[in-house]
Design an enzyme around this catalytic site. Structure first.
Site, mmCIF file in Angstrom:
data_model
loop_
_atom_site.group_PDB
_atom_site.id
_atom_site.type_symbol
_atom_site.label_atom_id
_atom_site.label_comp_id
_atom_site.label_asym_id
_atom_site.label_seq_id
_atom_site.Cartn_x
_atom_site.Cartn_y
_atom_site.Cartn_z
ATOM 1 N N HIS A 1 35.604 31.017 31.017
ATOM 2 C CA HIS A 1 34.491 31.966 30.968
ATOM 3 C C HIS A 1 33.213 31.345 30.428
ATOM 4 O O HIS A 1 33.262 30.397 29.650
ATOM 5 C CB HIS A 1 34.869 33.147 30.054
ATOM 6 C CG HIS A 1 35.507 34.280 30.796
ATOM 7 N ND1 HIS A 1 34.953 35.516 30.887
ATOM 8 C CD2 HIS A 1 36.656 34.334 31.507
ATOM 9 C CE1 HIS A 1 35.722 36.302 31.626
ATOM 10 N NE2 HIS A 1 36.780 35.611 32.010
ATOM 11 N N GLU B 1 33.543 36.181 38.379
ATOM 12 C CA GLU B 1 33.068 37.401 37.718
ATOM 13 C C GLU B 1 31.591 37.219 37.380
ATOM 14 O O GLU B 1 31.175 36.118 36.984
ATOM 15 C CB GLU B 1 33.847 37.617 36.417
ATOM 16 C CG GLU B 1 35.307 37.954 36.640
ATOM 17 C CD GLU B 1 36.142 37.824 35.374
ATOM 18 O OE1 GLU B 1 35.608 37.391 34.328
ATOM 19 O OE2 GLU B 1 37.326 38.152 35.447
HETATM 20 C C1 LIG Z 1 37.424 41.916 43.414
HETATM 21 C C2 LIG Z 1 38.752 41.652 44.126
HETATM 22 O O1 LIG Z 1 38.669 40.385 44.730
HETATM 23 P P1 LIG Z 1 39.892 39.329 44.684
HETATM 24 O O2 LIG Z 1 39.431 38.131 45.454
HETATM 25 O O3 LIG Z 1 41.158 39.952 45.122
HETATM 26 O O4 LIG Z 1 40.020 38.989 43.164
HETATM 27 C C3 LIG Z 1 38.902 38.486 42.476
HETATM 28 C C4 LIG Z 1 39.348 37.738 41.234
HETATM 29 O O5 LIG Z 1 40.207 36.725 41.623
HETATM 30 C C5 LIG Z 1 38.172 37.156 40.503
HETATM 31 O O6 LIG Z 1 37.305 38.144 40.093
HETATM 32 C C6 LIG Z 1 38.624 36.272 39.340
HETATM 33 O O7 LIG Z 1 37.604 35.352 39.155
HETATM 34 C C7 LIG Z 1 38.907 37.084 38.063
HETATM 35 N N1 LIG Z 1 39.548 36.320 36.979
HETATM 36 C C8 LIG Z 1 40.962 36.352 36.816
HETATM 37 C C9 LIG Z 1 41.811 36.801 37.841
HETATM 38 C C10 LIG Z 1 43.186 36.718 37.674
HETATM 39 O O8 LIG Z 1 43.998 37.124 38.673
HETATM 40 C C11 LIG Z 1 43.748 36.233 36.493
HETATM 41 C C12 LIG Z 1 42.924 35.801 35.476
HETATM 42 C C13 LIG Z 1 41.545 35.860 35.627
HETATM 43 C C14 LIG Z 1 40.678 35.420 34.524
HETATM 44 C C15 LIG Z 1 39.358 34.915 34.980
HETATM 45 C C16 LIG Z 1 38.805 35.452 36.177
HETATM 46 N N2 LIG Z 1 37.568 35.045 36.567
HETATM 47 C C17 LIG Z 1 36.870 34.116 35.882
HETATM 48 O O9 LIG Z 1 35.742 33.746 36.282
HETATM 49 N N3 LIG Z 1 37.407 33.558 34.749
HETATM 50 C C18 LIG Z 1 38.633 33.921 34.287
HETATM 51 O O10 LIG Z 1 39.088 33.379 33.251
HETATM 52 C C19 LIG Z 1 39.018 42.731 45.155
HETATM 53 O O11 LIG Z 1 39.148 43.892 44.803
HETATM 54 N N4 LIG Z 1 39.060 42.359 46.394
HETATM 55 C C20 LIG Z 1 39.393 43.229 47.508
HETATM 56 C C21 LIG Z 1 38.181 43.440 48.402
HETATM 57 C C22 LIG Z 1 37.082 44.137 47.669
HETATM 58 C C23 LIG Z 1 35.824 44.204 48.534
HETATM 59 O O12 LIG Z 1 35.561 43.389 49.358
HETATM 60 N N5 LIG Z 1 35.028 45.210 48.307
HETATM 61 C C24 LIG Z 1 33.814 45.398 49.050
HETATM 62 C C25 LIG Z 1 33.377 46.835 49.019
HETATM 63 C C26 LIG Z 1 34.473 47.817 49.227
HETATM 64 C C27 LIG Z 1 33.931 49.238 49.073
HETATM 65 O O13 LIG Z 1 33.538 49.624 47.943
HETATM 66 O O14 LIG Z 1 33.903 49.920 50.067
HETATM 67 C C28 LIG Z 1 32.655 44.658 48.412
HETATM 68 O O15 LIG Z 1 32.607 44.587 47.138
HETATM 69 O O16 LIG Z 1 31.775 44.202 49.140
HETATM 70 C C29 LIG Z 1 40.453 42.536 48.359
HETATM 71 O O17 LIG Z 1 41.162 43.235 49.106
HETATM 72 O O18 LIG Z 1 40.536 41.282 48.263
HETATM 73 C C1 LIG Z 2 41.455 42.890 35.649
HETATM 74 C C2 LIG Z 2 41.333 41.649 34.780
HETATM 75 C C3 LIG Z 2 40.812 40.460 35.495
HETATM 76 C C4 LIG Z 2 40.758 39.231 34.634
HETATM 77 C C5 LIG Z 2 39.661 39.311 33.658
HETATM 78 C C6 LIG Z 2 39.435 38.046 32.886
HETATM 79 O O1 LIG Z 2 38.475 37.379 33.127
HETATM 80 C C7 LIG Z 2 40.338 37.706 31.795
HETATM 81 C C8 LIG Z 2 40.153 36.433 31.146
#
Ligand SMILES: C[C@H](OP(=O)(O)OC[C@@H](O)[C@@H](O)[C@@H](O)CN1c2cc(O)ccc2Cc2c1[nH]c(=O)[nH]c2=O)C(=O)N[C@@H](CCC(=O)N[C@@H](CCC(=O)O)C(=O)O)C(=O)O
Ligand SMILES: CCCCCC(=O)CC
Length: 330
Positions: A39, A108
């Site tokens: 982060h 994020e």
């Molecule tokens: C938002 C979802 O996307 P998805 O690709 O499935 O997941 C995103 C995450 O991987 C990241 O945000 C990740 O970086 C978060 N993260 C993390 C994740 C994890 O599994 C374990 C630990 C961590 C800790 C961590 C994270 N990030 C960091 O930077 N650093 C960290 O330490 C999702 O919901 N995807 C959906 C599609 C959504 C979509 O496209 N929506 C549309 C609009 C839809 C509507 O409202 O009508 C849009 O937003 O345009 C999917 O199906 O993939």
């Molecule tokens: C829903 C939680 C997604 C992971 C958030 C995160 O960045 C934790 C380190």
């Protein structure tokens, strides 16, 4: 597949040296993997930290003896250049054979906006993540300099002179169904976050397996890893409140909108009802409670647990796993 129990040592919740002491203690108790958040800004403001994950990993690998160490997760698309991400993890894995992995994901706003002022849509960030992974694999695998012209990244005769003897295991975060399918297609293993067990069992894991099969891989051989926070205390209400630091993650708008200011996240986190925390994170008074919860997620298909310790007494939250690990691995 054998269940693996990992410890998520947070360097946004704890000072880096305190998180390091936790990692060492966790390995002694029997945790077999150590995971660290990557982060720039933390998920809470008051008393938060936010150390740099790769610097911490070097120290963690040196301080522990045999634990597997990985980020959870690194976003390789905006604030980091994927070529430099590939170089960093190749270096660590050459120095610590078999012990280093990386988990990637689409990022994020908390981490990317403060230092890039950019925040593309989810579909675009997912496309960037796939191309970043392609760049990383080319650099890890190529025996000659690589040139590449992509939509987002370019390489010009780029070569990694320091490489490990084997592959860097790649976990890929899928929280939504599309993300899970992309994980199956482009990575070695799934990384996800706690969700209700029906969603994990009927959506996230099947989508991951679908993607893996489409890419010609055997999903049975691929881990289904999950980050989940836990808090254990003899006083149940205290255990629930222990998880409050992470309550911002339970607010969907934090992922949908460009929120990058920790005081704003904290304001939302403080409004999350304790019932919601209790439902989404592990809250327990004893080892039995933790075992029951972990078993529930095992039944849903999770094979590797990355357990974030948010217990009021952190060392108690580690030591109790002397009883938990043999029970859930058996
Ligand atoms: C938002 C979802 O996307 P998805 O690709 O499935 O997941 C995103 C995450 O991987 C990241 O945000 C990740 O970086 C978060 N993260 C993390 C994740 C994890 O599994 C374990 C630990 C961590 C800790 C961590 C994270 N990030 C960091 O930077 N650093 C960290 O330490 C999702 O919901 N995807 C959906 C599609 C959504 C979509 O496209 N929506 C549309 C609009 C839809 C509507 O409202 O009508 C849009 O937003 O345009 C999917 O199906 O993939
Ligand atoms: C829903 C939680 C997604 C992971 C958030 C995160 O960045 C934790 C380190």
């Amino acid at each position: 597949m054998e269940t693996k129990i990992g410890y998520f040592a947070s360097i946004e919740q704890y000072k880096p040296m305190d998180a390091l002491e936790q990692a060492v203690r966790a390995e002694k108790v029997g945790f077999e993997s150590i995971w660290v958040d990557d982060h720039f800004h933390p998920w809470y403001h008051t008393d938060a930290q936010c150390g740099q994950a790769w610097a911490w990993m070097g120290a963690a690998l040196q301080a522990t003896k045999k634990a597997f160490v990985s980020t959870c997760i690194t976003c390789p698309i905006l604030r980091y250049n994927p070529g430099v991400v590939a170089q960093t993890f190749a270096t660590l894995r050459q120095m610590y054979p078999n012990r280093v992995g990386i988990a990637v994901g689409a990022g994020e706003a908390l981490n990317e906006v403060p230092v890039t002022a950019q925040w593309p849509s989810v579909p675009e960030r997912q496309a960037m993540t796939i191309e970043a992974v392609e760049v990383m694999k080319k650099l890890w695998e190529s025996k000659t300099p690589v040139s590449f012209t992509g939509k987002y990244y370019n390489l010009e005769k780029a070569f990694l002179y320091t490489k490990p003897d084997d592959k860097v295991p790649l976990y890929f975060s899928g929280m939504g169904p599309k993300g899970a399918k992309l994980a199956g297609m482009h990575a070695d293993h799934l990384m996800t976050v706690s969700a209700d067990t029906d969603t994990l069992k009927n959506v996230t894991i099947p989508k991951f397996e679908e993607g893996a099969k489409e890419a010609g891989k055997d999903p049975k051989k691929m881990e289904k890893a999950m980050l989940i926070w836990y808090s254990v205390d003899p006083d149940f209400d205290k255990a629930v409140e222990g998880n409050r630091f992470w309550a911002g993650c339970l607010v969907p708008s934090m992922f949908k909108y460009r929120v990058s200011d920790p005081p704003e996240v904290e304001m939302h986190a403080d409004l999350v009802h304790s019932d919601v925390i209790q439902k989404n994170f592990l809250c327990a008074t004893d080892a039995e409670g933790l075992i029951t919860e972990i078993e529930r997620f095992k039944q849903a298909g999770i094979t590797h647990f990355c357990l974030g310790n948010s217990s009021p007494n952190v060392n108690y939250g580690i030591d109790i796993f002397k009883d938990v690990i043999p029970a859930v691995k058996g």
